[in-house]
Design a protein around this motif. Sequence first.
Motif, PDB file in Angstrom:
ATOM      1  N   GLU A   1       0.490  -1.087   0.020  1.00 41.41           N
ATOM      2  CA  GLU A   1       0.413   0.006   0.025  1.00 41.41           C
ATOM      3  C   GLU A   1       0.985   1.450  -0.002  1.00 41.41           C
ATOM      4  N   THR A   2       2.143   0.624   0.797  1.00 42.40           N
ATOM      5  CA  THR A   2       2.900   2.776   0.794  1.00 42.40           C
ATOM      6  C   THR A   2       4.043   2.201  -0.323  1.00 42.40           C
ATOM      7  N   TYR A   3       4.612   1.317  -0.552  1.00 37.63           N
ATOM      8  CA  TYR A   3       5.639   1.686  -1.470  1.00 37.63           C
ATOM      9  C   TYR A   3       6.747   1.080  -0.499  1.00 37.63           C
TER      10      TYR A   3
ATOM     11  N   ALA B   1     -10.560   6.734 -10.458  1.00 37.25           N
ATOM     12  CA  ALA B   1     -11.418   5.933  -9.934  1.00 37.25           C
ATOM     13  C   ALA B   1     -12.594   4.808 -10.599  1.00 37.25           C
ATOM     14  N   GLY B   2     -12.217   3.585 -10.725  1.00 37.94           N
ATOM     15  CA  GLY B   2     -13.267   2.404 -11.073  1.00 37.94           C
ATOM     16  C   GLY B   2     -13.367   2.039 -12.746  1.00 37.94           C
ATOM     17  N   VAL B   3     -11.625   2.622 -13.309  1.00 45.27           N
ATOM     18  CA  VAL B   3     -11.426   1.937 -14.380  1.00 45.27           C
ATOM     19  C   VAL B   3     -10.966   0.587 -14.573  1.00 45.27           C
ATOM     20  N   PRO B   4     -11.241  -0.170 -15.011  1.00 41.37           N
ATOM     21  CA  PRO B   4     -11.370  -1.299 -15.363  1.00 41.37           C
ATOM     22  C   PRO B   4     -10.120  -1.354 -15.544  1.00 41.37           C
ATOM     23  N   GLY B   5      -8.893  -2.113 -15.043  1.00 45.37           N
ATOM     24  CA  GLY B   5      -7.626  -2.422 -15.407  1.00 45.37           C
ATOM     25  C   GLY B   5      -5.983  -1.883 -14.319  1.00 45.37           C
ATOM     26  N   ILE B   6      -6.952  -0.596 -13.594  1.00 45.45           N
ATOM     27  CA  ILE B   6      -5.780   0.615 -12.775  1.00 45.45           C
ATOM     28  C   ILE B   6      -5.918  -0.823 -12.008  1.00 45.45           C
ATOM     29  N   LEU B   7      -5.484  -1.525 -11.784  1.00 42.64           N
ATOM     30  CA  LEU B   7      -4.717  -2.225 -10.222  1.00 42.64           C
ATOM     31  C   LEU B   7      -4.973  -1.443  -8.512  1.00 42.64           C
ATOM     32  N   ARG B   8      -4.619  -0.187  -8.775  1.00 41.25           N
ATOM     33  CA  ARG B   8      -4.018   0.740  -7.575  1.00 41.25           C
ATOM     34  C   ARG B   8      -3.370   2.258  -7.838  1.00 41.25           C
ATOM     35  N   LEU B   9      -4.658   2.757  -6.956  1.00 44.77           N
ATOM     36  CA  LEU B   9      -4.707   4.397  -7.397  1.00 44.77           C
ATOM     37  C   LEU B   9      -3.559   4.621  -5.526  1.00 44.77           C
ATOM     38  N   PRO B  10      -2.751   5.610  -5.474  1.00 44.49           N
ATOM     39  CA  PRO B  10      -2.864   5.320  -4.346  1.00 44.49           C
ATOM     40  C   PRO B  10      -3.789   6.146  -2.972  1.00 44.49           C
ATOM     41  N   ARG B  11      -3.866   6.484  -1.929  1.00 45.70           N
ATOM     42  CA  ARG B  11      -4.450   6.862  -1.020  1.00 45.70           C
ATOM     43  C   ARG B  11      -4.766   8.709  -0.700  1.00 45.70           C
ATOM     44  N   THR B  12      -5.338   9.331  -1.166  1.00 46.28           N
ATOM     45  CA  THR B  12      -5.412  11.413  -1.049  1.00 46.28           C
ATOM     46  C   THR B  12      -5.506  11.338   0.743  1.00 46.28           C
ATOM     47  N   THR B  13      -4.561  11.506   1.080  1.00 47.72           N
ATOM     48  CA  THR B  13      -4.382  11.253   2.859  1.00 47.72           C
ATOM     49  C   THR B  13      -3.832  12.863   2.834  1.00 47.72           C
TER      50      THR B  13
ATOM     51  N   LEU C   1       1.513   7.960  -9.259  1.00 50.17           N
ATOM     52  CA  LEU C   1       2.244   6.568  -9.423  1.00 50.17           C
ATOM     53  C   LEU C   1       0.196   5.575  -9.354  1.00 50.17           C
ATOM     54  N   ILE C   2       0.047   4.992 -10.221  1.00 53.26           N
ATOM     55  CA  ILE C   2      -0.760   4.237 -10.891  1.00 53.26           C
ATOM     56  C   ILE C   2      -0.444   2.362 -10.321  1.00 53.26           C
ATOM     57  N   GLU C   3      -0.603   1.787  -9.946  1.00 47.80           N
ATOM     58  CA  GLU C   3      -0.408   0.501 -11.115  1.00 47.80           C
ATOM     59  C   GLU C   3      -1.728   0.191 -12.078  1.00 47.80           C
ATOM     60  N   THR C   4      -1.116  -0.535 -12.846  1.00 51.98           N
ATOM     61  CA  THR C   4      -1.885  -1.201 -14.298  1.00 51.98           C
ATOM     62  C   THR C   4      -1.388  -2.386 -14.387  1.00 51.98           C
ATOM     63  N   GLU C   5      -2.795  -3.002 -14.786  1.00 51.12           N
ATOM     64  CA  GLU C   5      -2.690  -4.642 -15.345  1.00 51.12           C
ATOM     65  C   GLU C   5      -1.285  -4.770 -17.396  1.00 51.12           C
ATOM     66  N   ARG C   6      -1.515  -3.876 -17.532  1.00 50.72           N
ATOM     67  CA  ARG C   6      -0.450  -3.269 -18.733  1.00 50.72           C
ATOM     68  C   ARG C   6       0.118  -2.344 -19.061  1.00 50.72           C
ATOM     69  N   ARG C   7       0.940  -2.176 -18.196  1.00 53.08           N
ATOM     70  CA  ARG C   7       1.751  -0.995 -17.917  1.00 53.08           C
ATOM     71  C   ARG C   7       2.862  -0.144 -18.589  1.00 53.08           C
TER      72      ARG C   7
ATOM     73  N   ARG D   1       6.486  -3.896 -11.526  1.00 54.31           N
ATOM     74  CA  ARG D   1       5.894  -4.671 -13.044  1.00 54.31           C
ATOM     75  C   ARG D   1       5.033  -3.469 -13.351  1.00 54.31           C
ATOM     76  N   HIS D   2       4.103  -2.862 -12.476  1.00 58.45           N
ATOM     77  CA  HIS D   2       2.652  -2.316 -12.645  1.00 58.45           C
ATOM     78  C   HIS D   2       2.921  -1.309 -12.218  1.00 58.45           C
ATOM     79  N   ALA D   3       3.645  -0.365 -12.005  1.00 61.30           N
ATOM     80  CA  ALA D   3       3.873   0.980 -11.053  1.00 61.30           C
ATOM     81  C   ALA D   3       4.287   2.036 -12.613  1.00 61.30           C
ATOM     82  N   VAL D   4       2.936   2.420 -12.985  1.00 58.54           N
ATOM     83  CA  VAL D   4       3.889   4.006 -13.563  1.00 58.54           C
ATOM     84  C   VAL D   4       3.179   5.545 -12.795  1.00 58.54           C
ATOM     85  N   ALA D   5       4.619   6.341 -12.882  1.00 61.69           N
ATOM     86  CA  ALA D   5       4.286   7.383 -12.431  1.00 61.69           C
ATOM     87  C   ALA D   5       3.451   8.495 -14.095  1.00 61.69           C
TER      88      ALA D   5
END
Length: 373
Positions: A93-95, A259-271, A287-293, A339-343
Motif C-alpha cells: 500500500e505504501t511502497y 476511480a473505477g477504470v477497469p485494468g487499474i489495479l491501485r490508486l494512491p490514497r489521498t491523505t 503513481l498508479i498500478e495497471t495491468e498492462r503497464r 511490473r505494474h507501477a507508473v507515474a
Amino acid sequence: MPSIEKMMDEVFRSGKFSHGKQVGQLEAELARYTGARHVIGVNSGTDALVLLLRAAGLRPGDGVLVPAYSFFATASAVVLAGGVPEFVDIDPETYAMDPAALEAAVGPRSRFVMPVHLFHTMADLTAIGAVARRRGLTVVEDSAEAIGMRRAGVHAGLHGAGGVLSFFPTKTLGAIGDAGAVLTDDPEVADTVRALRHHGRAGSTLNDFRAISTETTLPGVNSKMDDLQAAVLLAKLPLLERQIARRAELAEAYTARLAGVPGILRLPRTTAKGPDALERDVYYVYLIETERRDELVAHLERLGIGTEVYYPVPLAHQPAFARPGHEPGGFPHAERAARHAVALPFHPDLGLGELDRVCDAVRSFHTKTRTAA
C-alpha cells in the motif's frame, strides 16, 4: 522568476560561489521549516545519505536494511559509505519497507535500518522503530522525497539518528542542479557531517576562507553545496506550501477521474493534509498500478504524454547487487510494483485540462484493451 534572479545576483556580487552565506541562510530556513536542530547542506541527496551513514557510526561491512523497491542511490549510498545493503520487501500500500518483513530480514551483521519514504507517504516508523529497538538497530531515514511530510508532528528525517533531503530539480523543492541536505537533532552527527562535507576539516568552515588551513580530523570528501543552488532554493522555499497544496488538489483530481477504470489495479490514497497537521503526506509523484503497464506507457507516448516508471527492476535484482537469495520471487511485493507501477504527469503547473487529457487517454486505453480481450 524575479526573486530567483535577485538571490542569484547576490551570489555573483559576493564572489563566493560555494559553501557561503546563502548556504548558511538556507540551512537556517530549512531548520525552521522542518523543526530540525541541525541542517547541513551538501551537494546531493546521495552524498547526504553517504555522509549521514558515516556520521551515524557505520563501520566497514555493517549491514544496512533497506527496501528492495527504491531508487538505486538508496542501496549504492550504503556501499559508498562502507556498508552492505540487506534487502527487505515492501508494504504494497505504501511502497515503503514492510515492518514484518524487516523483522524477518535482520541478520547477524545488521546494524542499521534505512526506511525510504516514497512517492507521497512515509514508512511506518512506529512499527519500524519498535523492531529497531528490539534488535539493536540504528534508524536513519532516506527522506530524500519527503520534504513537508510528518508523522506524530515530527518531520520526516527526524525519527531516528537523522535523515536527508534531495533538491534535484524534479523534487517538491527543487534546485536547478544537484543539491541535498542532512537533517538531524544529534549534535555529534551534525558536527561529523559538517566536517565530512569539507574534506574532514575541524570546526565550522562555512563562508570562511581562513578555515582552509584548519586541522583535518578525519578523511572527508568535497561535498559542499553551491551557493547558486542555495539561492534558488531560498527563493522557492516561500512558495513551497502553496505548491504542496496544489499537488494535493491534482492528486485528488486524478483519483476522482480514474476511480473505477477497469485494468487499474491501485490508486494512491489521498491523505494529504494542511501545513499544521500532525500527520501529513505530500505528493511528490502520482503513481498508479495497471495491468498492462508497458503497453499503457507506449500508448501515452504516442499521444505525446510522458510517464515515468518507478522502478522497473527491484534493487535486489540489480546486477550490482546480485547474489544468492535475490532470485525472482524473494520480494513479491517489490516485484509486483516493478511490473505494474507508473507515474503520470504531475507538477504544480499542470492544468486541470491537461490532467483531463491524461485521464481520458488512460481510460480509453483500458476500455479498448478490455473490449479487444
